[in-house]
Design an enzyme around this catalytic site. Sequence first.
Site, PDB file in Angstrom:
ATOM      1  N   CYS A 125      26.608 -29.427 -22.848  1.00  0.00           N
ATOM      2  CA  CYS A 125      26.169 -30.709 -23.155  1.00  0.00           C
ATOM      3  C   CYS A 125      26.614 -31.472 -21.810  1.00  0.00           C
ATOM      4  O   CYS A 125      26.004 -32.556 -21.159  1.00  0.00           O
ATOM      5  CB  CYS A 125      26.988 -31.384 -24.401  1.00  0.00           C
ATOM      6  SG  CYS A 125      26.596 -30.864 -25.973  1.00  0.00           S
TER       7      CYS A 125
HETATM    8  C1  BEZ Z   1      27.596 -26.818 -25.636  1.00  0.00           C
HETATM    9  O1  BEZ Z   1      27.169 -28.013 -25.099  1.00  0.00           O
HETATM   10  O2  BEZ Z   1      28.101 -26.053 -24.552  1.00  0.00           O
HETATM   11  C2  BEZ Z   1      27.567 -26.325 -26.970  1.00  0.00           C
HETATM   12  C3  BEZ Z   1      27.911 -27.230 -28.114  1.00  0.00           C
HETATM   13  C4  BEZ Z   1      27.877 -26.987 -29.218  1.00  0.00           C
HETATM   14  C5  BEZ Z   1      27.694 -25.553 -29.495  1.00  0.00           C
HETATM   15  C6  BEZ Z   1      27.168 -24.405 -28.466  1.00  0.00           C
HETATM   16  C7  BEZ Z   1      27.306 -24.815 -27.144  1.00  0.00           C
END
Ligand code: BEZ
Length: 211
Positions: A45
């Site tokens: 994210c």
């Molecule tokens: C991420 O943004 O890295 C992420 C968020 C939730 C689950 C897995 C990865």
Amino acid sequence: MSVQLGDIAPDFTQESTDGPIRFHEFLGDSWGVLFSHPKDYTPVCTTELGEVARLKGEFDKRNVKVVGLSVDPLADHKGWVKDIEETQGVALNFPLLADADRSVSSLYGMIHPNADDTFTVRSVFVVGPDKRVKLTLTYPASTGRDFNELLRVIDSLQLTAKYKVATPVNWRNGQDCIIVPAVKDEEADKAFPKGYRKVKPYLRYTPQPNH
Ligand code: BEZ
């Protein structure tokens, strides 16, 4: 009932990093992109939000307003945006909805309980100036999106909203388009003064009309 292509994008009011957002009023006559990410302070994210901030000028050029969302509270967003700037080298320059009460994510079906019953998946909704949904995308938490692909699709959506053309596989802005089958050859002669190439009666290529 999920939000489908052609539906009026549900309106809402929600807190954001830029203050309360009333969605339809915020969009005005612009196009819009509403996208969710699963969670603040997560690696994928962080890279996605940095990339959207980097591409802000490209969205502006296309008259598109961008809004992000997760179910995290505003205080988390405010802390995390500092990390985005530090790690991605770009400051957040679009609003991030703090959908802690899940009102917007429920309205748009951004939580897919069989994938994760707590966090939003990576949803994207493109909304036209008529407030109708033009595109939906759903990616899992584990896969970051390609926001250049989103710009490519917006180019196609804006072109095909204006001209009786469709865009072929892997099309890029500036490349030849396809005349929609509903246009008869006699009409095509007038509507596409740059001419067209007829490969089959249903497959007619023309230079991009507005390029
Ligand atoms: C991420 O943004 O890295 C992420 C968020 C939730 C689950 C897995 C990865």
